[in-house]
Design an enzyme around this catalytic site. Structure first.
Site, PDB file in Angstrom:
ATOM      1  N   LYS A 153     -33.750  -2.719 -60.779  1.00  0.00           N
ATOM      2  CA  LYS A 153     -32.901  -3.481 -59.841  1.00  0.00           C
ATOM      3  C   LYS A 153     -33.049  -4.952 -60.209  1.00  0.00           C
ATOM      4  CE  LYS A 153     -32.055  -3.560 -54.860  1.00  0.00           C
ATOM      5  NZ  LYS A 153     -30.600  -3.383 -54.810  1.00  0.00           N
TER       6      LYS A 153
HETATM    7  N1  PMP Z   1     -27.069   1.660 -56.153  1.00  0.00           N
HETATM    8  C1  PMP Z   1     -27.113   0.316 -56.214  1.00  0.00           C
HETATM    9  C2  PMP Z   1     -26.382  -0.371 -57.306  1.00  0.00           C
HETATM   10  C3  PMP Z   1     -27.841  -0.417 -55.263  1.00  0.00           C
HETATM   11  O1  PMP Z   1     -27.875  -1.756 -55.309  1.00  0.00           O
HETATM   12  C4  PMP Z   1     -28.501   0.273 -54.226  1.00  0.00           C
HETATM   13  C5  PMP Z   1     -29.260  -0.497 -53.177  1.00  0.00           C
HETATM   14  N2  PMP Z   1     -30.572  -0.753 -53.582  1.00  0.00           N
HETATM   15  C6  PMP Z   1     -28.433   1.681 -54.206  1.00  0.00           C
HETATM   16  C7  PMP Z   1     -27.698   2.337 -55.191  1.00  0.00           C
HETATM   17  C8  PMP Z   1     -29.182   2.462 -53.174  1.00  0.00           C
HETATM   18  O2  PMP Z   1     -30.564   2.390 -53.429  1.00  0.00           O
HETATM   19  P1  PMP Z   1     -31.636   2.509 -52.278  1.00  0.00           P
HETATM   20  O3  PMP Z   1     -31.342   3.776 -51.556  1.00  0.00           O
HETATM   21  O4  PMP Z   1     -32.936   2.563 -52.999  1.00  0.00           O
HETATM   22  O5  PMP Z   1     -31.499   1.325 -51.408  1.00  0.00           O
END
Ligand code: PMP
Length: 298
Positions: A153
């Site tokens: 991320k």
């Molecule tokens: N995809 C992207 C591109 C994101 O930014 C997020 C948010 N973090 C998610 C999926 C969902 O991830 P999570 O459930 O870990 O928040």
């Protein structure tokens, strides 16, 4: 945005309005920061952070991908997050830890650039609203996994998400859906995607998407409820013909989708979406003993 009193910056809590950076901060110019989006929830035993260890594992993994050495042990970071939450005096809210390359070195090189850390927490309601959302597939392709480590991320990746979501909003939709380089469904700009067909749950395979922590939670909850879950490459046609669909994310939680590119789904929220959403909200609120180990109490 709503604010709180303190932000944790480089080792201590400081007043919110004093948490500032220099305009020549490396990560501002090159998108080299790594971050997380986490929620904490009101429970009978006080505020609890959902899957904090998993978020920190991903943060340290993302830092590693960028070649950034986080100057704290994970346990110290965990304590800093909990201290930040406590300092908000809120019962529930959103947490944004960010590790960035700071001021002192320009140019793309990471080595030798100072590493800064900040953790902010504030009230943030339903990210995509309380209603089922209309989705538009994006003309912008999701980043190719050979161009970006998709399991990380990293702030720089989000230009791709912003292009997609702005295009969707201009077209009157609530959120975008990005396809990968093969034209298979990838994910939302900040959410993972699920569809339901004949009582079975389908979601895109890992590889070209962020491995969402909510995605993993919902997969486990569904399996524990006896719902079949298949991770596979999905064509857009499958989504148009789905009975139900929803997004998952720490910010978006479980958000039902009502239509995709003008194709109305049978129901929104459909029965399986509703069931998983309700269960998810019980789990994060500490009402399901089986999943209490996903919570870190403040
Ligand atoms: N995809 C992207 C591109 C994101 O930014 C997020 C948010 N973090 C998610 C999926 C969902 O991830 P999570 O459930 O870990 O928040």
């Amino acid at each position: 945005m709503e604010t709180t009193k303190f932000i944790w910056q480089d080792g201590k809590l400081i007043p919110w309005e004093e948490a500032k950076i220099h305009v020549l901060t490396h990560s501002l110019h090159y998108g080299s920061a790594v971050f997380e989006g986490i929620r904490f929830y009101e429970t009978a035993e006080g505020p609890a952070v959902f899957r904090l260890s998993d978020h920190l594992d991903r943060l340290y993994f993302s830092a590693n991908v960028m070649g950034i050495q986080i100057p704290y042990y994970k346990e110290e970071f965990r304590k800093a997050v909990l201290d930040t939450v406590k300092a908000t005096e809120l019962k529930s809210g959103y947490i944004r830890p960010i590790v960035f390359l700071g001021y002192g070195k320009m140019g793309l090189g990471v080595v030798g650039a100072p590493v800064n850390v900040a953790i902010a927490a504030w009230p943030w309601g339903a990210y995509l609203g309380d209603q089922a959302v209309k989705v538009k597939t994006s003309t912008t392709t999701r980043l190719h996994p050979k161009s970006a480590a998709m399991a990380a991320k990293i702030t720089g990746y989000y230009f791709n998400s912003i292009l997609a979501s702005e295009e969707a909003k201009r077209a009157g939709a609530d959120e975008a859906l990005l396809l990968d380089w093969r034209k298979r469904i990838a994910e939302g700009p900040g959410e993972n995607f699920f569809l339901v067909k004949k009582g079975k749950l389908y979601t895109p395979k890992l590889g070209g998407i962020l491995p969402g922590i909510t995605r993993a939670s919902v997969i486990q909850l569904a399996k524990d409820c006896g719902i079949s879950v298949k991770e596979k490459n999905l064509r857009l046609g499958c989504a148009y013909g789905a009975d139900e669909a929803f997004f998952t994310g720490s910010a978006a939680e479980v958000t039902p989708i009502s239509e995709i590119d003008g194709h109305k789904l049978k129901s929104a929220p459909g029965p399986i979406t509703e069931k998983l959403k309700e269960l998810y909200l019980r789990v994060v609120a500490g009402k399901e003993d089986k999943y209490k180990n996903w919570l870190d109490f403040c």
